[in-house]
Design a protein around this motif. Structure first.
Motif, short mmCIF file in Angstrom:
data_model
loop_
_atom_site.label_atom_id
_atom_site.label_comp_id
_atom_site.label_asym_id
_atom_site.label_seq_id
_atom_site.Cartn_x
_atom_site.Cartn_y
_atom_site.Cartn_z
N SER A 125 0.81 -1.21 0.00
CA SER A 125 0.00 0.00 0.00
C SER A 125 0.85 1.27 0.00
CB SER A 125 -0.90 -0.05 1.23
OG SER A 125 -1.61 1.10 1.39
N TYR A 145 2.07 2.24 -3.39
CA TYR A 145 1.04 2.93 -4.17
C TYR A 145 0.94 4.39 -3.74
CZ TYR A 145 -0.85 -1.22 -6.42
OH TYR A 145 -1.01 -2.33 -7.18
N GLY A 146 1.06 4.62 -2.44
CA GLY A 146 0.98 5.98 -1.93
C GLY A 146 2.11 6.85 -2.49
N LEU A 159 -7.63 3.81 -4.60
CA LEU A 159 -8.40 2.70 -4.04
C LEU A 159 -8.87 1.76 -5.15
CD1 LEU A 159 -10.70 4.22 -1.28
CD2 LEU A 159 -8.58 2.96 -1.02
N MET A 206 -6.28 -0.58 -6.06
CA MET A 206 -5.98 -1.57 -5.04
C MET A 206 -7.07 -2.62 -4.87
SD MET A 206 -4.04 0.79 -2.30
CE MET A 206 -3.43 -0.65 -1.45
N ARG A 255 -12.46 -3.90 1.36
CA ARG A 255 -11.04 -3.55 1.31
C ARG A 255 -10.86 -2.05 1.17
NH1 ARG A 255 -6.22 -6.04 -1.87
NH2 ARG A 255 -5.32 -4.40 -0.61
N GLU A 273 -8.72 0.43 3.73
CA GLU A 273 -7.40 0.76 3.18
C GLU A 273 -6.88 2.06 3.81
OE1 GLU A 273 -5.12 -0.72 1.57
OE2 GLU A 273 -4.05 1.16 1.83
N THR A 274 -5.62 2.07 4.20
CA THR A 274 -5.13 3.20 4.98
C THR A 274 -4.03 4.01 4.30
OG1 THR A 274 -5.56 1.87 6.92
CG2 THR A 274 -4.34 3.90 7.25
N ALA A 320 -2.09 4.22 1.37
CA ALA A 320 -2.06 4.86 0.06
C ALA A 320 -3.01 6.05 0.03
CB ALA A 320 -2.43 3.85 -1.02
N GLU A 366 3.27 -4.22 5.08
CA GLU A 366 2.25 -3.56 5.90
C GLU A 366 2.83 -2.35 6.64
OE1 GLU A 366 -0.87 -3.61 6.42
OE2 GLU A 366 -1.60 -5.44 5.47
N TYR A 373 7.01 5.77 4.22
CA TYR A 373 5.91 6.72 4.49
C TYR A 373 6.46 8.02 5.05
CZ TYR A 373 1.87 8.77 6.79
OH TYR A 373 0.90 9.63 7.21
#
Lengths: 336, 282
Positions: free
Chosen positions: A144, A147-148, A193, A196, A253, A257-258, A260, B209, B239
């Motif tokens: 994720s 992707y972000g 999203l 994903m 999902r 989802e957080t 990204a 994760e 991040y």
């Protein structure tokens, strides 16, 4: 196959003849059953920890959010006021952001995902379907946060320079396509999203379509239907509830989802009709503010958002699985 | 008349088939775009310092992510340590006593748990471990990742055990071997390579994760080897650097993304190829 080298020996004991005699426990008729009983109890206890863990997650989140539940009650989900300084917490902007971004994701991912599934399972020859299906599933493997990163440095600038001016000039009368072109915002979040959840929707749909007996297609084709007519009249009706299940799994999902989406949605707790405007989601506010939350009520309010998220996504997950089970089975080992 | 309607049907057919083909192409565009950007932007940031040095303070160029690399390995290792024995034993129970009431409940719980958003697992571990011990720790991060792995490992073990032919069990029982020994030494051993690939897939998933680590393992600019200290990890570092305003940190975030994506994809593709190979052999 493997039978030639079975990894068992009948345990010769000292002093026993070639034909193994049971030990004293065995002669009492308990020899094997003690081992079997212990084995069953041990594995059952371990298996039960899975259930316990799930219950504990619910219980702990409910406990952690009790302060906020008591203080705000239902106002929590109807109030727009998120003011940690004055200890006033209303989650509506986050709920709105989560719902709308997930809706955009579904709008984009459902046609593409189901189209992909139809292509892979009904139309493409094996030699295309295999590698292409493999690539689509790899989409789910990319973390994720990556992707972000891509969203910040590629997607948002592209949206700002090209997509948003185009949408504003063609569909600008719609309120959702008005306002300044920032790149970061609801639209960027929804697109991320969509990417994903696409593999979830397409792999579940593909599995569901595959479970439709071939005889349905053959019957329709034999009656003179074209390929698409066979799919539309014979295959899709049979697969419908499973396809809906796949879409709901994708929605689940999207809601949870957080990373990204936190990186591209702009993180501003305001309700704005425009998709170009920055927004904030439930998962994002937890990710951003949880470690900085000072005060018990603040922490409880964030935990309550987590609890809401948990209840909704678990409910969606259960419904989706029931729908998919009616048609076929989920791809094994898939975390969806 | 008849001809016109036939032509129309044929046209619709072609249009829909074309649309489905385009959908499938559209679906893989983001994958290639992401991989292209990660590879081209990440390659520039990779050097020896990236793998061997600690992060430099803000404003100083250079430095690396050695601590985050080791941190990710430690966190994933901890997660495996907790989730593997639990998940495999639970999976054995599900496959061996599949008709029992408990098995139905466990199976359902595992499926539901795989739908729990990972950020809520972060909150759970925070209130359970971080609040009670008083600080962020590698241990808390490992537990959070383990909870994400657990349902996958459980269900994969069950599915793969069910694939082992029943004749093998009968042969074992026929030789007078106790039931549990047949399970462990025939059934589980036969399914073991498959279970291992399932675990690989689960590892590939948790290695990337981020959300559950934010308030469990937290982050650490220094070496944090101990279990009760906060620890850095690649995803959290990516991040932190990505949302920072510094050019040099962005460069390092891309480099870290390249390392992470390579790790995850190699694990993932290897596991999938192995599974495919085994299924074909059967």
């Amino acid at each position: 196959m493997a039978q030639a080298s079975l990894p068992i020996e009948p345990e010769p004991r000292p002093g026993s003849s070639a034909r193994a005699r049971p030990g004293w426990l065995g002669r009492l008729g308990v020899g094997t059953s003690v081992g079997d009983g212990a084995f069953r109890v041990t594995t059952a206890l371990v298996a039960a920890t899975v259930v316990l863990a799930l219950i504990a997650i619910f219980a702990e989140l409910a406990r952690a959010s009790s302060l906020s539940l008591e203080a705000f009650g239902l106002d929590f989900i109807t109030s727009q006021n998120w003011d940690p300084v004055r200890d006033e917490f209303g989650a509506l902007p986050f709920i709105y952001g989560t719902l709308v971004s997930s809706l955009i994701a579904l709008l984009l991912a459902v046609p593409v995902g189901i189209g992909t599934a139809i292509f892979l399972s009904e139309l493409a020859p094996e030699w295309i379907a295999k590698p292409l299906g493999f690539l689509v599933e790899l989409l789910a493997a990319v973390p994720s946060v990556v992707y972000g990163l891509w969203g910040i440095f590629f997607l948002a600038p592209v949206l700002r320079e090209h997509v948003q001016p185009f949408l504003a000039s063609t569909l600008g009368i719609l309120p959702i396509f008005q306002g300044p072109h920032l790149g970061f915002g609801m639209l960027a979040g929804g697109i991320i999203l969509a990417i994903m959840i696409l593999p979830t929707i397409s792999s579940v749909s593909r599995e569901v379509l595959r479970a439709v007996p071939g005889i349905y297609r053959e019957g329709a084709l034999a009656l003179g239907a074209t390929h698409w007519e066979a799919i539309r009249t014979a295959v899709l009706p049979h697969a419908r509830s499973g396809l809906v299940g796949g879409v709901i799994l994708g929605l689940g999902r999207a809601l949870g989802e957080t990373m990204a989406i936190t990186m591209v949605i702009g993180n501003r707790p305001e309700i704005d009709l425009s998709w170009f405007a920055p927004s904030y989601t439930m998962a994002s506010v937890i990710a951003n503010e949880f470690t900085e939350a000072t005060g018990d009520l603040y922490l409880a309010a964030l935990a309550e958002i987590g609890l809401l998220l948990l209840v909704v996504s678990v409910a969606l997950n259960v419904v989706a699985r029931l729908l998919v089970w009616r048609v076929g089975r989920l791809p094994s080992g898939a975390r969806v | 008349m008849e001809d016109a309607s036939y032509m129309r049907r044929k046209l619709v057919d072609h249009a829909v088939r074309g649309a489905c083909f385009i959908a499938a192409l559209l679906a893989v565009v983001p994958l290639f775009s992401v991989l292209y950007y990660v590879a081209s932007k990440g390659a520039g940031g990779l050097n020896l310092a990236f793998f061997t040095e600690l992060p430099k303070p803000v404003g100083e160029e250079g430095g690396g992510m050695a601590n985050a690399l080791v941190g990710t390995l430690e966190l994933v290792g901890l997660a495996c340590l907790f989730a593997m024995p639990l998940g495999v034993l639970a999976g054995i129970y599900l496959a061996e006593f599949r008709e029992s009431k408990l098995a139905t409940v466990v199976r359902f719980s595992a499926d539901v748990m795989s739908g729990v958003p990972s950020i809520t697992i972060g909150i759970f571990v925070y209130t359970l471990v971080v609040l009670s011990t008083g600080h962020f720790s590698a241990l808390a991060g490992g537990i959070a990742l383990a909870l994400i792995m657990l349902p996958t490992v459980t269900r994969t073990t069950e599915e793969l055990l069910k694939l082992v032919p029943e004749e093998l069990r009968e042969a074992g029982l026929g030789l007078g071997v106790a039931k549990w020994r047949v399970t462990m030494r025939v059934m589980v051993r036969t399914a073991l390579p498959g279970i291992a690939t399932g675990v690989m897939l689960a590892i590939a998933r948790v290695a990337g994760e981020t959300a559950p680590l934010l308030f469990t393992a937290f982050n650490n600019r220094f070496w944090g080897g101990a279990l009760d200290e906060p620890i850095a990890s690649l995803p959290v570092q990516i991040y932190t650097y990505a949302v920072s305003p510094y050019e040099d940190w962005h460069r390092q975030a891309w480099a870290a993304a390249l390392v992470l994506v390579t790790m995850v994809l190699v694990l993932n593709v290897t596991a999938r190829v192995l599974v495919r190979h085994r299924v074909r052999a059967r």
